[in-house]
Design an enzyme around this catalytic site. Sequence first.
Site, short mmCIF file in Angstrom:
data_model
loop_
_atom_site.label_atom_id
_atom_site.label_comp_id
_atom_site.label_asym_id
_atom_site.label_seq_id
_atom_site.Cartn_x
_atom_site.Cartn_y
_atom_site.Cartn_z
N GLU A 144 -13.93 13.86 83.88
CA GLU A 144 -13.02 14.86 84.43
C GLU A 144 -13.71 16.21 84.58
O GLU A 144 -13.28 17.05 85.35
CB GLU A 144 -11.76 15.00 83.56
CG GLU A 144 -11.99 14.72 82.11
CD GLU A 144 -10.71 14.62 81.27
OE1 GLU A 144 -9.63 14.92 81.78
OE2 GLU A 144 -10.82 14.26 80.09
N GLY A 199 -10.61 10.96 85.31
CA GLY A 199 -9.39 11.75 85.15
C GLY A 199 -9.33 12.63 86.38
O GLY A 199 -9.77 13.77 86.37
N ARG A 250 7.94 9.28 131.94
CA ARG A 250 7.96 9.35 130.47
C ARG A 250 6.53 9.42 129.93
O ARG A 250 5.63 8.76 130.45
CB ARG A 250 8.62 8.11 129.88
CG ARG A 250 10.12 8.04 129.98
CD ARG A 250 10.60 6.80 129.23
NE ARG A 250 12.03 6.84 128.99
CZ ARG A 250 12.93 6.20 129.75
NH1 ARG A 250 12.54 5.49 130.81
NH2 ARG A 250 14.22 6.29 129.47
N HIS A 265 4.71 18.79 85.65
CA HIS A 265 5.02 17.93 84.51
C HIS A 265 6.21 17.04 84.81
O HIS A 265 6.18 15.82 84.62
CB HIS A 265 5.29 18.78 83.27
CG HIS A 265 5.70 17.99 82.07
ND1 HIS A 265 7.02 17.79 81.74
CD2 HIS A 265 4.97 17.30 81.17
CE1 HIS A 265 7.09 17.05 80.66
NE2 HIS A 265 5.86 16.73 80.29
N ASN A 276 -7.12 14.14 88.05
CA ASN A 276 -6.40 15.42 88.09
C ASN A 276 -7.32 16.56 87.67
O ASN A 276 -7.52 17.52 88.41
CB ASN A 276 -5.19 15.40 87.15
CG ASN A 276 -4.13 14.42 87.60
OD1 ASN A 276 -4.15 13.97 88.74
ND2 ASN A 276 -3.21 14.09 86.72
N CYS A 312 -7.77 7.01 86.38
CA CYS A 312 -6.48 7.02 85.68
C CYS A 312 -5.71 8.30 85.88
O CYS A 312 -4.78 8.60 85.16
CB CYS A 312 -6.65 6.72 84.19
SG CYS A 312 -7.54 8.01 83.31
#
Lengths: 901, 901
Positions: free
Chosen positions: A769, A793, A98, A472, A795, A858
């Site tokens: 951002e 930020g 194995r 979204h 994103n 955030c």
Amino acid sequence: MTEKYVYKFFNKEICEGSADMKNLLGGKGANLAEMTSLGLPVPPGFVVSTQACLHFLANNEAYPAGLEEAIDEALVALENHMGKKLGDNEDPLLVSVRSGARISMPGMMDTVLNLGLNDVSVEGLANISNDLRFAYDSYRRFMYMYADVVKGVSKEYFEKELEKLKHELGIENDTDIPASELKNLIQKYKVIYKEHLGEDFPQDSRKQLDDAIRAVFRSWNTRRAIDYRNHQGIPHDLGTAVNVMTMIYGNLGETSATGVAFTRNPSDGEKKLYGEYLVNAQGEDVVAGIRTPIPIEELKIAMPESYNQLLEISELLEERYRDMQDMEFTIQQGKLYMLQTRNGKRTGIAASQIAYDLVNEGRISKEEAILRISPSDVENALFPSVDWGKIDPNAPVKQIKESIANQYLGSGLAAGAAAATGLAIFDADRAKEIADKHQDVILVRVETNPSDFHGMVAANGILTMKGGLTSHAAIVARQIGKACIVGSERGNVEIDEENRELRGNSITIKEGDWITIDGTDGSIYRGELPTTPAELPTEMTKILEWADEFAKLRVIANADKPDQFRTAINFGAQGIGLTRTEHMFFDNLDIVQEMILARTEAERQIAVDKLEPLQQKDFEGLFEAAEGKPITIRLIDPPLHEFLPSEVELLKEIYEARLEGKTEVELKEQYELLEQVKLIKEQNPMLGLRGCRLGITMPMVTEMQSKAIFRAAAKIKKTGKEIMPKVMVPLVGFATEFHNQRKIIDAMAKKIMEEECIEFSYKVGTMIEVPRAALTTAEIAEGEKGVEFISFGTNDLHQMTLGFSRDDAGTFIDIYMQENIIEADPFVTIDQTGVGRLMEMCVKEGRETNPKLECSVCGEHGGDPKSIDFCHRIGLDFVSCSPYRIPIARLAAGHAALKNK
Amino acid sequence: MTEKYVYKFFNKEICEGSADMKNLLGGKGANLAEMTSLGLPVPPGFVVSTQACLHFLANNEAYPAGLEEAIDEALVALENHMGKKLGDNEDPLLVSVRSGARISMPGMMDTVLNLGLNDVSVEGLANISNDLRFAYDSYRRFMYMYADVVKGVSKEYFEKELEKLKHELGIENDTDIPASELKNLIQKYKVIYKEHLGEDFPQDSRKQLDDAIRAVFRSWNTRRAIDYRNHQGIPHDLGTAVNVMTMIYGNLGETSATGVAFTRNPSDGEKKLYGEYLVNAQGEDVVAGIRTPIPIEELKIAMPESYNQLLEISELLEERYRDMQDMEFTIQQGKLYMLQTRNGKRTGIAASQIAYDLVNEGRISKEEAILRISPSDVENALFPSVDWGKIDPNAPVKQIKESIANQYLGSGLAAGAAAATGLAIFDADRAKEIADKHQDVILVRVETNPSDFHGMVAANGILTMKGGLTSHAAIVARQIGKACIVGSERGNVEIDEENRELRGNSITIKEGDWITIDGTDGSIYRGELPTTPAELPTEMTKILEWADEFAKLRVIANADKPDQFRTAINFGAQGIGLTRTEHMFFDNLDIVQEMILARTEAERQIAVDKLEPLQQKDFEGLFEAAEGKPITIRLIDPPLHEFLPSEVELLKEIYEARLEGKTEVELKEQYELLEQVKLIKEQNPMLGLRGCRLGITMPMVTEMQSKAIFRAAAKIKKTGKEIMPKVMVPLVGFATEFHNQRKIIDAMAKKIMEEECIEFSYKVGTMIEVPRAALTTAEIAEGEKGVEFISFGTNDLHQMTLGFSRDDAGTFIDIYMQENIIEADPFVTIDQTGVGRLMEMCVKEGRETNPKLECSVCGEHGGDPKSIDFCHRIGLDFVSCSPYRIPIARLAAGHAALKNK
């Protein structure tokens, strides 16, 4: 002296390994050695080390010097120890071969059982077992396994032959085939083998062993193993060990059995032996699911001695491993053997129960308990799920799913790990209307946008055809804690809003039909499947509190409405890190459109003035819900055209009206609106007139929002409640932009304090951002005009730093992950090398000019454990995430503190 | 001891300043002092220093200690020196009070002449000049100038009164008003003064002087002065000096005169005294343009003594200043006075001629000559311009423009500093069609896109209603050297493509009407104005060669087609830094659409295979035109939907057809295309599927492009010509993206070399346009798989680092510049603080892992002098710009090397 490549585990005395040698012996081998040295009944054997494998792979499949001799030596020693010989015609030694890597890769690499059988030794096996049928069946099984695993001939060829035979004999079960027919089958297998490989099936058992070891080595680099490691983030340079172990048979009659057992219940964590077994069976029979296994409790009555021994061993292993164990055992003619032990997989609820109990039992520390819980444990514990047990308490889930295949439409992307059921409804207004009548609703949309929000809140879950895990729909669903499946088109599930139908797998769901969406795996079903509701277990809550004790990062929430605030605070949020004010704009679209379409500044001011009291009321609610905890309020961010209909929509509307006979003159108003929309339309709205650019070009909006914030603050403070507003200016790229906005905000604060005869404190900061902001934070944070806090930020920071539009990158991110161009979706986990480097520079340089600078994150990344670990390492003060991610973030913050000590 | 604030210049002996004291005395004051100390005839006076001004402005308009006394002392000394007294009733001293900053700010600050006149001293002036009319006229002029400049009462009130008087008297010229009437007028002026200010006109001349000095100080901070400094990049903390100088009169009869003269011709640089004068006039009469001045040559005959003296002074000043001088002089009753000297403004052509001559005359070094030429000199010299002289050789340009006001439609943004005339044509196809018939054409479009390219090439100039200085139209126009005006809507010039009309200022231009666009100031005219063609003067070429000797940066070109290559090489490009391959895609839109809309990979491959020979042929042309110089070929970059019609266009087309009665079935094909277009449409195309993301998701395109490049290279090399291809992968953000593409390119190069039995060298590199690339260049440049060169795509790098969409940021960039949020348009000049910091990191870190890394810039910034200076400082190897910017870039590269020594 050559390196040691082979490690024996024969008995307590002859045992060359231990649990801490996983790097060398692999997980399975190290645990076998450990159990052996504990004196447990492990079938004797030896491990060929991962180092041998690595040498083999690096040197064109050549063994390192001394390996062959070491295997010879170990094999002879094993034969002597067992008093049997490989390939012997009287009492042959049979072994299993194995794989076993340091990190478990279930099913990814290869196993060969019954090795040692050939035309001669099969007779020996028959002799010793006194069971001719068993011996031939074992030989047959070995042959096709060997052909498949070692030689790459698909086992299908062999299975077909078996099926043919059963058909001829009119037999259903393998076990009913008589020995003589099995003997003939073996001859046929030999023909198949020769046909495909041009050589006879090997009769030399030592060669069999050698080839099997090589095959296991080789299996480290199969495509699926490499893909698996890539996916799981396992390094490619570990190699696998090979476990060669004496075969034990659970299928030698009614006193033989095989099974798996957990030292505690892996579903709920209860401290009680848990498992199942089959009498007169081999391990693979359990896996194959042909016969229904018996609960382990019954072993107590059937084979009390073995049961008690297993119970003792269970206790011993928990003592040794200080964790719940997942054990494989086989009973051969009344004697128990342990074939494997490892830390058991468990549900989130069980994980917290077990960790909490182990602390109370004095077995592990609080720190260990925290580290034992994974973020996905929390996630799992948190959401409702399909209650498969309610459908059939005895069948395995896989089987239940197969049984309802005619209800299965297909799968999308699991965006919120929750399940939900309800009536399929195809627009937000209708969804709300029906939900208001206390009906369960699933909102089904091609995609969602902010104007669907009320419908999303009203629904139990959301299903969309388009969009990815950061669309979204997905983001809002996580924020408001809803079940959600997005991008169903990937699973060929089509949403036809026009005809109000959902179609997949030849099933058509009409509006008002029941559907179930399972956010754990993205499955979509017709009908109402039972679900179990979410509840964070007490033990989990306790462990999160322990995590808080160690964490350096504090966890705050992204939340826009008072009820979200309360959820967040219940989940342990220490404040609100992001309140988006535009949701309130979407609630008053008519006034906002009036503002946008105003032809003069005076007209615009009138519209803005109408918004002010509405905003103020919103903020009053927020301050009340926050219970004195800081609230970070972000000024309006999205581009203005989000508040207007799209050019395409309008154009369609106009032309449809004209097709119905309306004239251009009758449509004058629509045409005028179209002109306005065209003017405001942007090529790349992400990089256009939004964020503070709005506030700078339209200062009256910043004035209005500041006024609303500070008036609300004054009003609530007058009621005797604490308030702590933090005003956040979005999309700053230049210190001068911030100075411009801060001037307006400070002036308004001063004005309101004077007007209202009250003092309150507040802070002003910005989101980071735009990459330029991160590159110039020293300037942005400097002096009296500078920021008091920053919040990444992430994103947008990823969108701009990577040049990936969140809305569009779906088309290539999947391919990028497949091609190993990126390791993880950057909209899920922070890109540490690129964006992370910017973030680190930003925090360091910002604190150089403003040592008190509060730093947080955030974006969606604030709820991602890997990202949270990174945030800890660069010294952020807060992570802010959606309310339902808060428990996960708290755990991750604790982990980060403990792991980076 | 108090600081010295007042500096006298009475004569050679009493002179407290010199030309190198511009910081303290301002440019005018320092030069007056210099001329005085050279013994030239300068009216005696004194300068109040800039330091006094700065103190005044910083201390609530209080004089520094000792200033008042120092002015008193200087005034008394001047009175004694001149033997006259301020305000004296017999022989009054009159002075002019003029501003003068370190850097000339023409017309921005204030001047008061004839100061010292009052009711008493005016009689003294009449007495001494023996001219009553002159005295009263001087008083009148002083009164309104004082009221206007010092007290802020608009001079219009006074002028109205004067006009009224002339009307009553039936007189046209001021000079015809009798003295008695002037005396009455003075009374009326006093009334106006009192009406507006509530006090009498001041009779105390010392107070007049004090108020005038204060007014000049104050004028440093007028709105227009601040705006001007912002615009010109002049610091705000310099302050202005005040020059108080004895008045000299050029209007004391036929032996008096006033004029301006240049030591060389400012239009063409010829070494010959050039200028004009008026007999019996004051300086302001020359400026007012009421009387036509006489060429300076005539002074030789009229006043030979003064002329010769001026010639001598001219030679002396050139000797002293080592540059062409712009002098103001006045002859008072036969005696020459020098009122000002400064380095003269000149056209680009004159600048190069003068600098070249000064080197040959041994007055300046080559280095100085290079630094004397400004980038705008090169720009001016390069482009055709409206030949105002041909319209009227005698009138000033301003006057000519006024005379053709009825032809003027309005102004847009001047995008290419050239003028062009042609027939207004409203689409590209038509433009090409008409231009092919050897007609001059101006292409007039709402905005342009790549499919208009052929029309832009065919036209003499381009006029668009939308877009800014970096819009498609503007960039292409500069690249191909066309006159261009963009954004005409800002000047209320409307383009109505539907009705094929151009409208502005109540003028309507129909298709086929002649128009003229003046790219130097953005003006649009009806009709055909004469123009003079572009030609780079020999002297300019010579100076650029000198610049090349000093420059560290080499200049290469952005050029897509062989004729652009040749233009670039003629202008001195040392290679091609950017060849965009997508232009060739636009030329074969049908095949490209076939490729995009393919339903299977096989179909797509067929389309791609059709493109290959077309691309190869293009590349062959490029290699031939490059004459062995390196060509950087960028693989396809734009998002695919640029090659398809837009959703809006298609939708309109479909609906218009349906309004005409077509059914949906009949429009099936269009509907299908619409679906495809919707699928490919992106929210933010800038951040979507483009650049290397296309090459990675559609590797066959990279294969095809590489094949075409290397086959073309092989073919041309076989003809015995040198070739040096550099393949540039666009939009890389991750090292792995580059590795992926490089693997395809290298494999193809190897394959073609083998197939064609030829060896050639090539390089592979990337554009740095995604911020992440700049943050991870060390990784991207590392090792064998790494880049050999990088080129900053500064347009996109700014878009992403700043989060400014080039297409959309126009809506706020103007406001940002007005509000001083940004100093310069980042799409024109590199944002050094933000983007520049990234660029610097990138170059430094890239060279750490790859010391041979070639670094260049190829955005529009490559042709911007300020950006070139920055590129020099961060150690780039090349700047690449559009062909017509190459001379400017070469000069700027030389400047950068010399200035940063």
